[in-house]
Design an enzyme around this catalytic site. Structure first.
Site, PDB file in Angstrom:
ATOM      1  N   CYS A   2       0.869  -1.175   0.000  1.00  0.00           N
ATOM      2  CA  CYS A   2       0.000   0.000   0.000  1.00  0.00           C
ATOM      3  C   CYS A   2       0.901   1.217   0.000  1.00  0.00           C
ATOM      4  O   CYS A   2       1.549   1.521   1.000  1.00  0.00           O
ATOM      5  CB  CYS A   2      -0.908   0.006   1.222  1.00  0.00           C
ATOM      6  SG  CYS A   2      -1.983   1.470   1.312  1.00  0.00           S
ATOM      7  N   GLU A 117      -3.391   0.975  -6.745  1.00  0.00           N
ATOM      8  CA  GLU A 117      -2.306   0.052  -7.068  1.00  0.00           C
ATOM      9  C   GLU A 117      -2.093   0.074  -8.564  1.00  0.00           C
ATOM     10  O   GLU A 117      -3.036   0.294  -9.338  1.00  0.00           O
ATOM     11  CB  GLU A 117      -2.638  -1.357  -6.586  1.00  0.00           C
ATOM     12  CG  GLU A 117      -1.441  -2.292  -6.582  1.00  0.00           C
ATOM     13  CD  GLU A 117      -0.281  -1.750  -5.754  1.00  0.00           C
ATOM     14  OE1 GLU A 117       0.626  -1.136  -6.383  1.00  0.00           O
ATOM     15  OE2 GLU A 117      -0.269  -1.924  -4.536  1.00  0.00           O
TER      16      GLU A 117
END
Length: 274
Positions: A2, A117
């Protein structure tokens, strides 16, 4: 992993969702602005259970606190490595020196709308390693709960004392945090893009560990300190809760920060992967 996420919910909304008792900002200047491109070293909201300082009642109180993303261990000589410690792996968090003390005593929840992402295609990685091709622009995706609920990321927090400053200096103490990550789901997404990945593992092999509401109290409870007991809370959430969709490559620039970053594209941008 993350490395970027979005957090736009107001503190009063978070107070209702997490049953916050203390720490909700009362003045606009004390409130963090909605952030659609949260990057390492930024201040973020965190939910934690902790006794109130100097209070007679030492019971843990559910609080909303502002922490800096990028954990600095209490024993660190300087905070220089904080930007590299934004993630802690669920598989090893109980044994790594930088995280194990926080894992048993200082756990938090980092509320988010979802996380970004970037697709990394194996073929492109192989070509780059071989020096045969420059990596193409990667397509970012936004990953969020399919039902629009809060994305409650499991986190750790830590206190670090800057010994170069006097006790009464406002920056004498740093309170920092890290997001726990786990293996990305390989099961089908609840809602997948027509032209793109059909599972989170197709986007990236790692993802933030999302805590479903039934685990919030147990995760935040500072009375739970046994590592083996706590590791049982690191199980991934049930499959089929997430959706993902392509967003503009503008999110790749940390200076860009607006609701437009969350706008769903009909398909990957021209020239990007997938």
């Amino acid at each position: 992993m993350c490395g970027r996420y979005a957090a736009s919910r107001r503190p009063e909304d978070l107070a209702g969702i997490f049953e916050i008792e203390r720490g909700v900002p009362q003045a606009p200047e004390e409130t963090l602005a909605p952030d659609y491109n949260v990057a390492p070293t930024k201040e973020v909201y965190a939910v934690l259970d902790r006794p109130v300082k100097d209070a007679d009642d030492r019971r843990p109180v559910r609080q909303l606190r502002k922490l800096k993303w990028g954990l600095v261990p209490s024993w660190a000589k300087s905070p220089e490595g904080a930007a590299r410690m934004i993630n802690a792996r669920a598989e090893t968090v109980h044994e790594k020196p930088s995280y194990r003390r926080a894992f048993t005593a200082r756990r938090c929840i980092l509320p988010a709308d979802g996380y970004y992402e970037w697709v990394t295609a194996k073929e492109e990685r192989d070509l780059e390693v071989e020096g045969r091709k420059k990596r193409a622009r990667k397509q970012p995706y936004f990953v969020l709960p399919a039902d629009g609920s809060v994305f409650a990321m499991a986190g750790l927090y830590e206190f670090w004392r800057d010994r170069t400053l006097p006790d009464d200096h406002p920056q004498a103490w740093w309170v920092t945090c890290s997001v726990i990550t786990t293996e990305a789901e390989r099961t089908p997404l609840a809602v997948a893009p027509a032209d793109g990945p059909h599972a989170l593992a197709d986007i990236h092999p790692r993802m933030p560990l999302m805590l479903t509401p039934d685990r919030w109290d147990a995760w935040l409870d500072p009375a739970r300190t046994d590592p083996d007991d706590l590791r049982s809370l690191l199980e991934p959430p049930p499959a089929g809760l997430m959706r993902a969709y392509p967003v503009s490559t503008a999110v790749s620039n940390v200076r860009n920060n607006s609701p437009e970053l969350l706008k769903e594209l009909e398909g990957p941008e021209e020239g990007t992967l997938f």
